[in-house]
Design a protein around this motif. Sequence first.
Motif, PDB file in Angstrom:
ATOM      1  N   GLN A  53       0.834  -1.203   0.000  1.00  0.00           N
ATOM      2  CA  GLN A  53       0.000   0.000   0.000  1.00  0.00           C
ATOM      3  C   GLN A  53       0.864   1.247   0.000  1.00  0.00           C
ATOM      4  O   GLN A  53       1.955   1.256   0.579  1.00  0.00           O
ATOM      5  CB  GLN A  53      -0.877   0.048   1.240  1.00  0.00           C
ATOM      6  CG  GLN A  53      -1.818  -1.107   1.377  1.00  0.00           C
ATOM      7  CD  GLN A  53      -2.455  -1.127   2.739  1.00  0.00           C
ATOM      8  OE1 GLN A  53      -2.917  -0.111   3.230  1.00  0.00           O
ATOM      9  NE2 GLN A  53      -2.473  -2.296   3.361  1.00  0.00           N
ATOM     10  N   LEU A  54       0.339   2.291  -0.614  1.00  0.00           N
ATOM     11  CA  LEU A  54       0.932   3.617  -0.566  1.00  0.00           C
ATOM     12  C   LEU A  54      -0.090   4.510   0.112  1.00  0.00           C
ATOM     13  O   LEU A  54      -1.186   4.725  -0.423  1.00  0.00           O
ATOM     14  CB  LEU A  54       1.238   4.119  -1.978  1.00  0.00           C
ATOM     15  CG  LEU A  54       1.906   5.480  -2.070  1.00  0.00           C
ATOM     16  CD1 LEU A  54       3.356   5.382  -1.566  1.00  0.00           C
ATOM     17  CD2 LEU A  54       1.876   5.986  -3.509  1.00  0.00           C
ATOM     18  N   ILE A  55       0.240   4.980   1.304  1.00  0.00           N
ATOM     19  CA  ILE A  55      -0.674   5.846   2.043  1.00  0.00           C
ATOM     20  C   ILE A  55      -0.386   7.277   1.614  1.00  0.00           C
ATOM     21  O   ILE A  55       0.646   7.848   1.959  1.00  0.00           O
ATOM     22  CB  ILE A  55      -0.509   5.663   3.560  1.00  0.00           C
ATOM     23  CG1 ILE A  55      -0.737   4.195   3.925  1.00  0.00           C
ATOM     24  CG2 ILE A  55      -1.462   6.592   4.326  1.00  0.00           C
ATOM     25  CD1 ILE A  55      -0.410   3.850   5.365  1.00  0.00           C
ATOM     26  N   THR A  56      -1.308   7.823   0.835  1.00  0.00           N
ATOM     27  CA  THR A  56      -1.110   9.152   0.247  1.00  0.00           C
ATOM     28  C   THR A  56      -1.749  10.262   1.059  1.00  0.00           C
ATOM     29  O   THR A  56      -1.382  11.425   0.892  1.00  0.00           O
ATOM     30  CB  THR A  56      -1.658   9.187  -1.188  1.00  0.00           C
ATOM     31  OG1 THR A  56      -3.037   8.801  -1.164  1.00  0.00           O
ATOM     32  CG2 THR A  56      -0.887   8.239  -2.099  1.00  0.00           C
ATOM     33  N   ALA A  57      -2.693   9.938   1.912  1.00  0.00           N
ATOM     34  CA  ALA A  57      -3.358  10.949   2.748  1.00  0.00           C
ATOM     35  C   ALA A  57      -2.386  11.346   3.862  1.00  0.00           C
ATOM     36  O   ALA A  57      -2.118  10.568   4.769  1.00  0.00           O
ATOM     37  CB  ALA A  57      -4.653  10.407   3.332  1.00  0.00           C
ATOM     38  N   GLN A  58      -1.838  12.544   3.755  1.00  0.00           N
ATOM     39  CA  GLN A  58      -0.847  13.036   4.703  1.00  0.00           C
ATOM     40  C   GLN A  58      -1.277  14.423   5.204  1.00  0.00           C
ATOM     41  O   GLN A  58      -2.150  15.064   4.621  1.00  0.00           O
ATOM     42  CB  GLN A  58       0.533  13.123   4.034  1.00  0.00           C
ATOM     43  CG  GLN A  58       1.074  11.801   3.544  1.00  0.00           C
ATOM     44  CD  GLN A  58       1.352  10.808   4.659  1.00  0.00           C
ATOM     45  OE1 GLN A  58       1.623  11.181   5.791  1.00  0.00           O
ATOM     46  NE2 GLN A  58       1.273   9.523   4.338  1.00  0.00           N
TER      47      GLN A  58
ATOM     48  N   ASP B  13       3.595   7.122   2.779  1.00  0.00           N
ATOM     49  CA  ASP B  13       4.097   5.983   3.546  1.00  0.00           C
ATOM     50  C   ASP B  13       3.854   4.705   2.746  1.00  0.00           C
ATOM     51  O   ASP B  13       2.774   4.523   2.183  1.00  0.00           O
ATOM     52  CB  ASP B  13       3.357   5.857   4.884  1.00  0.00           C
ATOM     53  CG  ASP B  13       3.593   7.018   5.817  1.00  0.00           C
ATOM     54  OD1 ASP B  13       4.560   7.780   5.606  1.00  0.00           O
ATOM     55  OD2 ASP B  13       2.804   7.164   6.775  1.00  0.00           O
ATOM     56  N   VAL B  14       4.830   3.837   2.734  1.00  0.00           N
ATOM     57  CA  VAL B  14       4.672   2.509   2.150  1.00  0.00           C
ATOM     58  C   VAL B  14       4.334   1.574   3.304  1.00  0.00           C
ATOM     59  O   VAL B  14       5.003   1.589   4.339  1.00  0.00           O
ATOM     60  CB  VAL B  14       5.956   2.056   1.425  1.00  0.00           C
ATOM     61  CG1 VAL B  14       5.833   0.615   0.943  1.00  0.00           C
ATOM     62  CG2 VAL B  14       6.244   3.002   0.258  1.00  0.00           C
ATOM     63  N   ALA B  15       3.276   0.784   3.135  1.00  0.00           N
ATOM     64  CA  ALA B  15       2.792  -0.037   4.246  1.00  0.00           C
ATOM     65  C   ALA B  15       2.360  -1.426   3.784  1.00  0.00           C
ATOM     66  O   ALA B  15       1.964  -1.620   2.637  1.00  0.00           O
ATOM     67  CB  ALA B  15       1.607   0.662   4.917  1.00  0.00           C
TER      68      ALA B  15
END
Length: 182
Positions: free
Chosen positions: A87-92, A101-103
């Motif tokens: 996953q790439l967490i784009t909401a920052q 963040d890579v998760a």
Amino acid sequence: MTDVHADIAIRRISTDEARERAAPLAQALADVLIDCVEGGASVSFMLPLTREKALGFWYGVLQAAASKERVLLVAETTAGRILGTVQLITAQPDNQPHRADVAKMLVHRDARRRGVAAQLMAAVERAARDQGKTVLVLDTVTGGDAERLYQRAGWQTVGTVPNFALMPDGAYCATTFFHKQL
């Protein structure tokens, strides 16, 4: 799609697919998560990991993918079996629009050592560039296979925190933090 092996490809779960196929996707992703945790991966879950808990997690991820807060990538066979995911967490926060963040980089144990993880990481970096992200961060168990994977892929070590998390069996583990400038 990116070829990984003759019978495996990496693809992004679209926002529509995340909404319309949430149930079968959550089931398949739960299989991967449960396998990884049962195999000893420290990925936020403890043993025993129930299917209900795993499904609840994936329904939340799919909702975030549908609302464009995350990019969800899967590695799957030509027959449609999901073998891995990241996953790439784009909401920052407002002051970090350039960061993601890579998760939850997960690969089913029976698909390891086939280049799936390396291809998932390359794909998540492309997805980050497509989203205009220039700084990526992630963390992993210190000394594990994933740490070596990230180092080979050019990620830079930030530091290690002793006793940061627990392994699925309850033992403490150190966590190493990484960043990559795209």
